[in-house]
Write a protein that holds these residues in place. Structure first.
Motif, PDB file in Angstrom:
ATOM      1  N   ASP A 143       0.841  -1.195   0.000  1.00 38.01           N
ATOM      2  CA  ASP A 143       0.000   0.000   0.000  1.00 38.01           C
ATOM      3  C   ASP A 143       0.879   1.250   0.000  1.00 38.01           C
ATOM      4  OD1 ASP A 143       0.954  -0.645   2.472  1.00 38.01           O
ATOM      5  OD2 ASP A 143      -0.794   0.104   3.559  1.00 38.01           O
ATOM      6  N   ALA A 144       1.657   1.391  -1.057  1.00 33.29           N
ATOM      7  CA  ALA A 144       2.640   2.470  -1.150  1.00 33.29           C
ATOM      8  C   ALA A 144       1.961   3.833  -1.285  1.00 33.29           C
ATOM      9  CB  ALA A 144       3.561   2.215  -2.339  1.00 33.29           C
ATOM     10  N   VAL A 145       2.668   4.856  -0.840  1.00 32.50           N
ATOM     11  CA  VAL A 145       2.189   6.234  -1.027  1.00 32.50           C
ATOM     12  C   VAL A 145       2.262   6.540  -2.511  1.00 32.50           C
ATOM     13  CG1 VAL A 145       2.882   6.943   1.294  1.00 32.50           C
ATOM     14  CG2 VAL A 145       4.520   7.137  -0.612  1.00 32.50           C
ATOM     15  N   PRO A 146       1.522   7.534  -2.985  1.00 36.35           N
ATOM     16  CA  PRO A 146       1.448   7.820  -4.426  1.00 36.35           C
ATOM     17  C   PRO A 146       2.792   7.883  -5.132  1.00 36.35           C
ATOM     18  CG  PRO A 146      -0.168   9.131  -3.259  1.00 36.35           C
ATOM     19  CD  PRO A 146       0.624   8.424  -2.214  1.00 36.35           C
ATOM     20  N   ARG A 147       3.829   8.498  -4.511  1.00 30.11           N
ATOM     21  CA  ARG A 147       5.103   8.635  -5.236  1.00 30.11           C
ATOM     22  C   ARG A 147       5.808   7.292  -5.407  1.00 30.11           C
ATOM     23  NH1 ARG A 147       6.315  10.785  -0.161  1.00 30.11           N
ATOM     24  NH2 ARG A 147       7.962   9.656   1.003  1.00 30.11           N
ATOM     25  N   ASN A 148       5.426   6.276  -4.599  1.00 28.94           N
ATOM     26  CA  ASN A 148       6.054   4.958  -4.697  1.00 28.94           C
ATOM     27  C   ASN A 148       5.139   3.915  -5.373  1.00 28.94           C
ATOM     28  OD1 ASN A 148       8.411   5.806  -3.400  1.00 28.94           O
ATOM     29  ND2 ASN A 148       7.531   5.411  -1.367  1.00 28.94           N
ATOM     30  N   GLN A 149       3.978   4.338  -5.780  1.00 31.62           N
ATOM     31  CA  GLN A 149       3.078   3.411  -6.464  1.00 31.62           C
ATOM     32  C   GLN A 149       3.631   3.084  -7.848  1.00 31.62           C
ATOM     33  OE1 GLN A 149      -0.814   5.202  -6.318  1.00 31.62           O
ATOM     34  NE2 GLN A 149      -0.954   5.044  -4.068  1.00 31.62           N
ATOM     35  N   LYS A 150       3.150   1.969  -8.423  1.00 32.36           N
ATOM     36  CA  LYS A 150       3.763   1.462  -9.649  1.00 32.36           C
ATOM     37  C   LYS A 150       2.710   1.163 -10.718  1.00 32.36           C
ATOM     38  CE  LYS A 150       7.575  -0.723  -7.085  1.00 32.36           C
ATOM     39  NZ  LYS A 150       8.600   0.254  -7.523  1.00 32.36           N
ATOM     40  N   THR A 151       3.201   1.107 -11.965  1.00 28.73           N
ATOM     41  CA  THR A 151       2.346   0.612 -13.050  1.00 28.73           C
ATOM     42  C   THR A 151       2.200  -0.899 -12.885  1.00 28.73           C
ATOM     43  OG1 THR A 151       4.207   0.203 -14.549  1.00 28.73           O
ATOM     44  CG2 THR A 151       3.234   2.430 -14.580  1.00 28.73           C
ATOM     45  N   TRP A 152       1.338  -1.494 -13.705  1.00 27.94           N
ATOM     46  CA  TRP A 152       1.128  -2.941 -13.601  1.00 27.94           C
ATOM     47  C   TRP A 152       2.418  -3.701 -13.863  1.00 27.94           C
ATOM     48  CZ3 TRP A 152       1.391  -7.523 -16.257  1.00 27.94           C
ATOM     49  CH2 TRP A 152       0.619  -8.590 -15.774  1.00 27.94           C
ATOM     50  N   GLU A 153       3.161  -3.306 -14.921  1.00 27.96           N
ATOM     51  CA  GLU A 153       4.408  -3.990 -15.269  1.00 27.96           C
ATOM     52  C   GLU A 153       5.437  -3.824 -14.158  1.00 27.96           C
ATOM     53  OE1 GLU A 153       5.160  -5.958 -17.651  1.00 27.96           O
ATOM     54  OE2 GLU A 153       3.533  -5.715 -19.098  1.00 27.96           O
ATOM     55  N   GLU A 154       5.553  -2.615 -13.590  1.00 30.26           N
ATOM     56  CA  GLU A 154       6.516  -2.363 -12.521  1.00 30.26           C
ATOM     57  C   GLU A 154       6.155  -3.166 -11.273  1.00 30.26           C
ATOM     58  OE1 GLU A 154       7.660   2.277 -13.685  1.00 30.26           O
ATOM     59  OE2 GLU A 154       6.118   1.847 -12.170  1.00 30.26           O
ATOM     60  N   ALA A 155       4.848  -3.280 -11.008  1.00 27.71           N
ATOM     61  CA  ALA A 155       4.396  -4.053  -9.844  1.00 27.71           C
ATOM     62  C   ALA A 155       4.756  -5.527 -10.010  1.00 27.71           C
ATOM     63  CB  ALA A 155       2.891  -3.881  -9.659  1.00 27.71           C
ATOM     64  N   GLN A 156       4.577  -6.063 -11.210  1.00 25.65           N
ATOM     65  CA  GLN A 156       4.921  -7.456 -11.464  1.00 25.65           C
ATOM     66  C   GLN A 156       6.421  -7.686 -11.316  1.00 25.65           C
ATOM     67  OE1 GLN A 156       3.656 -10.247 -11.547  1.00 25.65           O
ATOM     68  NE2 GLN A 156       5.083 -11.565 -12.674  1.00 25.65           N
ATOM     69  N   GLU A 157       7.226  -6.733 -11.779  1.00 25.81           N
ATOM     70  CA  GLU A 157       8.680  -6.855 -11.636  1.00 25.81           C
ATOM     71  C   GLU A 157       9.070  -6.864 -10.161  1.00 25.81           C
ATOM     72  OE1 GLU A 157      10.323  -3.644 -13.854  1.00 25.81           O
ATOM     73  OE2 GLU A 157       9.808  -4.509 -15.818  1.00 25.81           O
ATOM     74  N   ASP A 158       8.387  -6.046  -9.345  1.00 26.04           N
ATOM     75  CA  ASP A 158       8.675  -6.031  -7.913  1.00 26.04           C
ATOM     76  C   ASP A 158       8.315  -7.370  -7.278  1.00 26.04           C
ATOM     77  OD1 ASP A 158       9.201  -4.407  -5.330  1.00 26.04           O
ATOM     78  OD2 ASP A 158       7.213  -5.284  -4.997  1.00 26.04           O
ATOM     79  N   ASP A 179      -9.959  -9.033  -1.600  1.00 26.23           N
ATOM     80  CA  ASP A 179     -10.756  -7.808  -1.501  1.00 26.23           C
ATOM     81  C   ASP A 179     -10.625  -7.193  -0.103  1.00 26.23           C
ATOM     82  OD1 ASP A 179     -11.556  -8.203  -4.073  1.00 26.23           O
ATOM     83  OD2 ASP A 179     -13.562  -8.957  -3.589  1.00 26.23           O
ATOM     84  N   GLY A 180     -10.623  -8.066   0.906  1.00 27.15           N
ATOM     85  CA  GLY A 180     -10.546  -7.572   2.284  1.00 27.15           C
ATOM     86  C   GLY A 180      -9.214  -6.955   2.635  1.00 27.15           C
ATOM     87  N   THR A 181      -8.163  -7.410   1.969  1.00 25.65           N
ATOM     88  CA  THR A 181      -6.818  -6.876   2.259  1.00 25.65           C
ATOM     89  C   THR A 181      -6.400  -5.776   1.290  1.00 25.65           C
ATOM     90  OG1 THR A 181      -5.877  -8.719   0.971  1.00 25.65           O
ATOM     91  CG2 THR A 181      -5.982  -8.979   3.368  1.00 25.65           C
ATOM     92  N   SER A 182      -7.276  -5.432   0.350  1.00 24.48           N
ATOM     93  CA  SER A 182      -7.015  -4.297  -0.548  1.00 24.48           C
ATOM     94  C   SER A 182      -7.454  -3.032   0.193  1.00 24.48           C
ATOM     95  CB  SER A 182      -7.787  -4.462  -1.864  1.00 24.48           C
ATOM     96  OG  SER A 182      -7.427  -5.656  -2.515  1.00 24.48           O
ATOM     97  N   GLY A 186      -8.274   6.441   4.270  1.00 25.85           N
ATOM     98  CA  GLY A 186      -9.257   7.516   4.421  1.00 25.85           C
ATOM     99  C   GLY A 186      -8.983   8.726   3.562  1.00 25.85           C
ATOM    100  N   ASP A 187      -7.741   8.922   3.158  1.00 22.40           N
ATOM    101  CA  ASP A 187      -7.394  10.098   2.363  1.00 22.40           C
ATOM    102  C   ASP A 187      -7.604   9.887   0.870  1.00 22.40           C
ATOM    103  OD1 ASP A 187      -6.635  11.397   4.695  1.00 22.40           O
ATOM    104  OD2 ASP A 187      -4.575  10.604   4.573  1.00 22.40           O
ATOM    105  N   GLY A 188      -7.929   8.660   0.476  1.00 23.85           N
ATOM    106  CA  GLY A 188      -8.145   8.385  -0.947  1.00 23.85           C
ATOM    107  C   GLY A 188      -6.880   8.365  -1.757  1.00 23.85           C
ATOM    108  N   LEU A 189      -5.747   8.125  -1.082  1.00 29.44           N
ATOM    109  CA  LEU A 189      -4.477   8.078  -1.804  1.00 29.44           C
ATOM    110  C   LEU A 189      -4.294   6.757  -2.543  1.00 29.44           C
ATOM    111  CD1 LEU A 189      -2.164   9.712   0.906  1.00 29.44           C
ATOM    112  CD2 LEU A 189      -3.259  10.793  -1.076  1.00 29.44           C
ATOM    113  N   ILE A 190      -4.971   5.743  -2.049  1.00 26.59           N
ATOM    114  CA  ILE A 190      -4.922   4.437  -2.717  1.00 26.59           C
ATOM    115  C   ILE A 190      -6.166   4.293  -3.596  1.00 26.59           C
ATOM    116  CG2 ILE A 190      -4.924   1.925  -2.407  1.00 26.59           C
ATOM    117  CD1 ILE A 190      -2.321   3.130  -1.580  1.00 26.59           C
ATOM    118  N   TRP A 248      -0.157  -2.708  -5.014  1.00 23.65           N
ATOM    119  CA  TRP A 248      -0.161  -4.032  -5.648  1.00 23.65           C
ATOM    120  C   TRP A 248      -0.080  -5.125  -4.588  1.00 23.65           C
ATOM    121  CZ3 TRP A 248       3.759  -0.634  -5.382  1.00 23.65           C
ATOM    122  CH2 TRP A 248       5.012  -1.073  -4.905  1.00 23.65           C
ATOM    123  N   ILE A 249      -0.521  -6.317  -4.966  1.00 22.66           N
ATOM    124  CA  ILE A 249      -0.523  -7.464  -4.052  1.00 22.66           C
ATOM    125  C   ILE A 249       0.235  -8.605  -4.715  1.00 22.66           C
ATOM    126  CG2 ILE A 249      -1.930  -9.129  -2.782  1.00 22.66           C
ATOM    127  CD1 ILE A 249      -4.185  -7.112  -2.768  1.00 22.66           C
TER     128      ILE A 249
END
Length: 261
Positions: A143-158, A179-182, A186-190, A248-249
């Motif tokens: 559940d990374a902050v916006p600046r550390n979030q990734k595209t789908w390809e980057e998430a898969q590489e991680d 679904d429960g762990t996604s 409260g700030d809507g950053l995710i 990403w999960i």
């Protein structure tokens, strides 16, 4: 006696004799007539008897013919019933054989389950620190902050660097867990969490190349080129551009460690 008296007596005798002759002729005729009548009645009687016998024989022949026809029909019916019974017996035997086979297979499955349970009781699953265990897998919720979030390809590489892949959901229980762990902050950053589902040739496919079998999981959204799927708590899975940045999960199989006695 005088000649006149003699002549009269002779004449009287002849008259009586003549009368007796006439009577004899009538009686002869009567007798012949009676004989003819008796003969005729005899013939009629014989004809009647023969007719009666003929009618009786005809009736008996018809009855015998009808009885024979009935017997033939009954025999044919019995043959058909016997054939049907033979087929039913054969089917019952086949069903019994199939049932015995199923029972044997079920017993083998029960024994396998018991063996697996016995083995599982002697070991426990282990996930790396920071990973969540569920069923037979370990999950890392990023559940990374916006600046550390990734595209789908980057998430898969991680995920690959961590010895895993973006999660593949195999059943309803696992979907509820994902679904429960996604987590939804409260700030809507995710905005969502990438899972291992994306479009390939107009179809939704998982990381292992299998098709998405339950279209209701993605609310019937069509697979479009360049689209991937995100999960978010209390929200349906959503199709978004794979170039968007999200959490990403990752998922990998849990390790099993033998328990010490």
């Amino acid at each position: 006696m005088s000649d006149n008296e003699v002549q009269y007596a002779s004449h009287d005798f002849r008259n009586k004799r003549s009368a007796r002759g006439l009577l004899s002729d009538k009686e002869a005729k009567r007798r012949r007539l009676y004989q003819k009548l008796v003969y005729c009645f005899g013939i009629l009687y014989v004809i009647s008897v023969m007719a009666f016998i003929g009618v009786r024989v005809y009736y008996l022949n018809n009855k015998i013919s009808s009885d024979f026809k009935t017997l033939a029909q009954n025999f044919t019916s019995c043959e058909k019933k016997s054939s049907h019974l033979t087929a039913e017996i054969s089917q019952v035997k086949q069903n019994n054989h199939d049932l015995q086979t199923k029972i044997k297979t079920l017993k083998e499955k029960i024994k396998t389950c018991e063996d697996q349970k016995e083995n599982s009781e002697s070991r426990h699953s282990s996930c790396p620190k920071g990973w969540i265990h569920s069923q037979s897998s370990c999950y890392a919720v990023n559940d990374a902050v916006p600046r550390n979030q990734k595209t789908w390809e980057e998430a898969q590489e991680d995920c690959i660097r961590k010895g895993s892949d973006l999660t593949i959901v195999g059943n309803e229980e696992e979907k509820k867990f994902v679904d429960g762990t996604s987590w939804k902050d409260g700030d809507g950053l995710i905005k969502g969490f990438w899972i291992g589902l994306r479009d390939e040739g107009g179809k939704w496919k998982w990381m292992d190349g299998s098709d998405l079998t339950n279209q209701a999981w993605i609310n019937q959204q069509p697979a479009t080129d360049g689209q991937c799927v995100t999960s978010l708590q209390n929200r349906e899975w959503t199709s978004v551009s794979c170039t968007k940045r999200n959490g990403w999960i990752c998922e990998k199989k849990a390790l099993y460690v033998v328990k010490e006695e």
